[in-house]
Enzyme design. Structure first.
Site, short mmCIF file in Angstrom:
data_model
loop_
_atom_site.label_atom_id
_atom_site.label_comp_id
_atom_site.label_asym_id
_atom_site.label_seq_id
_atom_site.Cartn_x
_atom_site.Cartn_y
_atom_site.Cartn_z
N HIS A 14 1.66 4.45 -3.06
CA HIS A 14 1.68 5.92 -3.06
C HIS A 14 2.83 6.43 -3.93
O HIS A 14 2.68 7.42 -4.66
CB HIS A 14 1.82 6.44 -1.63
CG HIS A 14 0.58 6.32 -0.81
ND1 HIS A 14 -0.63 6.85 -1.20
CD2 HIS A 14 0.35 5.73 0.39
CE1 HIS A 14 -1.54 6.60 -0.29
NE2 HIS A 14 -0.98 5.91 0.68
N HIS A 61 0.84 -1.21 0.00
CA HIS A 61 0.00 0.00 0.00
C HIS A 61 0.87 1.25 0.00
O HIS A 61 0.64 2.18 -0.79
CB HIS A 61 -0.91 -0.02 1.24
CG HIS A 61 -1.59 1.28 1.51
ND1 HIS A 61 -2.86 1.57 1.06
CD2 HIS A 61 -1.18 2.40 2.18
CE1 HIS A 61 -3.20 2.79 1.44
NE2 HIS A 61 -2.20 3.30 2.13
N GLU A 62 1.88 1.31 0.89
CA GLU A 62 2.75 2.49 0.98
C GLU A 62 3.53 2.71 -0.32
O GLU A 62 3.67 3.85 -0.79
CB GLU A 62 3.72 2.35 2.16
CG GLU A 62 3.06 2.32 3.52
CD GLU A 62 2.29 3.60 3.81
OE1 GLU A 62 2.72 4.67 3.37
OE2 GLU A 62 1.24 3.52 4.49
N GLU A 85 -5.71 7.06 -0.89
CA GLU A 85 -5.68 5.85 -0.07
C GLU A 85 -6.39 4.70 -0.77
O GLU A 85 -5.91 3.55 -0.76
CB GLU A 85 -6.32 6.12 1.29
CG GLU A 85 -5.54 7.06 2.19
CD GLU A 85 -4.15 6.57 2.48
OE1 GLU A 85 -3.98 5.35 2.74
OE2 GLU A 85 -3.21 7.38 2.43
#
Length: 464
Positions: free
Chosen positions: A328, A324-325, A404
């Protein structure tokens, strides 16, 4: 009999400015208090696990999170009220010009007369931040040693807390005072286009701070150690390589010395990226999952609490969180945020250049004979831009939620949907996040989507 509008029009410009600032400040506070009241009502009335959460949250955890968030909300109400009253009293009683004159007296005794405006500005800034630190200290103590302690998150002793606070204040001044003095000097000598030079200076400073923070500033407060060789490190490096993330190092930070909350982030520019994992995120490395060791100098400053046993995520779930990070980064969210921030900074400096010559702005806050540059920055950026800042903050919150969801979708594409699903549930449990929220409060405040929305977005992929 004069109408209110006529009376308002008859007021001097500086009085209208001052009243407008106060009225808007209280309007924002009342709006925030209204939203918080709606959310507290959710905390008070939602006493049983909703049916849609029955499979992912037990009643004990749900009740713990409800009580924790209710305590936090009540604390935020009183601290917010105090802050608003304090700010109002400072403005009504002429606290800003008083502190400026006091700063002039102190710098004058040191041999720096009124012509040394930058020196006086630095004294003013030091006194202002010291006042803020002192008045905020009781609230910080209560939050740490009453609320966080009560709900099992605080890992600090009183001695560690004060040592940490003093260290933070000193480091902040070591950065803030030199940067401010250079900024004021650039504004004074920059001529007609000083706002361009001021913006470029703040851009360089922000990039430098981002570059050096994790290597030179953060280690002053927390211990960073390389992630030991093993399966997790190999898997992280493999995943980073698969998406062309230029990873150079992976660190574990001992966040458990301060709190049992979890986190992870990456930093660095160009081909020098590092990943930092809080030990509280890692089930296999968290000190909170281990029996207390023998007392030593390090353990005297922290308190090992075994009641949070088995906190953190398994390796597969840690990889999903990192997926997920890294999403970004891959999707350009970091760069987009930097661009938005710098566009906003440039606009603010441009408008500052337009407004700085307006004497009525200074007169509104008690400066009738002088127009110090630092005071102008404070008045314009903090007070005059307040409506704009509120709108911008809401827009950034909406954008953040969109980012997100996109990062979650990226983790799904990496095949991490199932593990991210379980990791989000674990992190919500470890951090005592309350999964039910008032829709207006959520829309205005939550930079991350509510848990149920994120889980629903992941659910289909998880089941495939």
């Amino acid at each position: 009999m004069a109408l209110p509008g006529e009376l308002w029009a008859e007021l001097p410009a500086e009085k209208r400015i001052f009243c407008s600032v106060l009225l808007f400040s209280w309007a924002v506070y009342l709006w925030e208090a209204f939203l918080a009241h709606r959310q507290r009502r959710v905390y008070r009335t939602t006493t049983h696990v909703p049916w849609e959460l029955g499979q992912i949250m037990d009643s004990e955890t749900f009740e713990k999170s409800r009580l924790y968030q209710l305590d936090k909300s009540t604390f935020n109400f009183w601290s917010g009220l105090y802050s608003e009253v304090e700010g109002t009293m400072i403005l009504l009683c002429g606290g800003i010009p008083f502190l400026w004159n006091l700063s002039g007296q102190i710098s004058g005794r040191a041999g720096f007369g009124p012509e040394y405006e930058i020196v006086q500005s630095l004294v003013f800034l030091l006194l202002a931040t010291l006042f803020s630190a002192v008045t905020g200290l009781p609230w910080s103590l209560y939050n740490t040693f009453v609320i966080e302690e009560k709900h099992g998150f605080n890992q600090q002793t009183l001695g560690f807390f004060f040592k940490d606070a003093i260290k933070k204040f000193i480091v902040t001044q070591c950065i803030l005072l030199p940067v401010t003095s250079l900024l004021l000097y650039i504004i004074k000598i920059g001529g007609e286009y000083f706002f361009i030079y001021a913006w470029l200076f703040t851009l360089v400073v922000s990039l430098v701070l981002v570059t050096i923070y994790a290597d030179y500033i953060a280690p002053l407060f927390d211990k960073f150690i390389p992630l030991p060789e093993g399966e997790l490190k190999q898997q992280i490096e493999t995943m980073a390589k698969s998406i062309d993330f230029p990873l150079t190092k992976v660190y574990v930070v001992e966040g458990s010395k301060r709190s049992s909350h979890s986190n992870a982030y990456f930093y660095g520019f160009f081909k020098n990226k590092r990943i930092v994992l809080f030990d509280t995120l890692l089930e296999d490395y968290s000190a909170l999952n281990k029996e207390p060791a023998e007392e030593d100098g390090e353990n005297e400053e922290t308190k090992s609490k075994t009641k949070n046993k088995k906190q953190g995520c398994k390796n597969e779930e840690v990889l999903a969180v990192l997926g997920h990070e890294l999403g970004h980064w891959k999707l350009g969210h970091t760069v987009k945020n930097i661009i938005i921030s710098q566009m906003n900074s440039f606009l603010c400096f441009f408008l500052f250049a337009v407004l700085i010559g307006r004497k009525e702005l200074f007169a509104a806050f008690g400066f009738y004979d002088t127009q110090p540059t630092l005071i102008g920055l404070m008045i314009i950026f903090q007070f005059i831009f307040s409506p704009y800042n509120e709108v911008l903050s809401f827009c950034l919150t909406v954008l953040s939620r969109r980012f997100e969801f996109q990062a979650d979708a990226f983790a799904k594409e990496l095949g991490k949907a199932k593990d991210l699903y379980s990791a989000l549930i674990k992190l919500n449990k470890d951090n005592l996040g309350f999964p039910v929220s008032d829709w207006i409060f959520s829309m205005w405040h939550y930079s991350h989507p509510p848990l149920l929305e994120r889980l629903q977005a992941l659910k289909d992929a998880k089941q495939e």
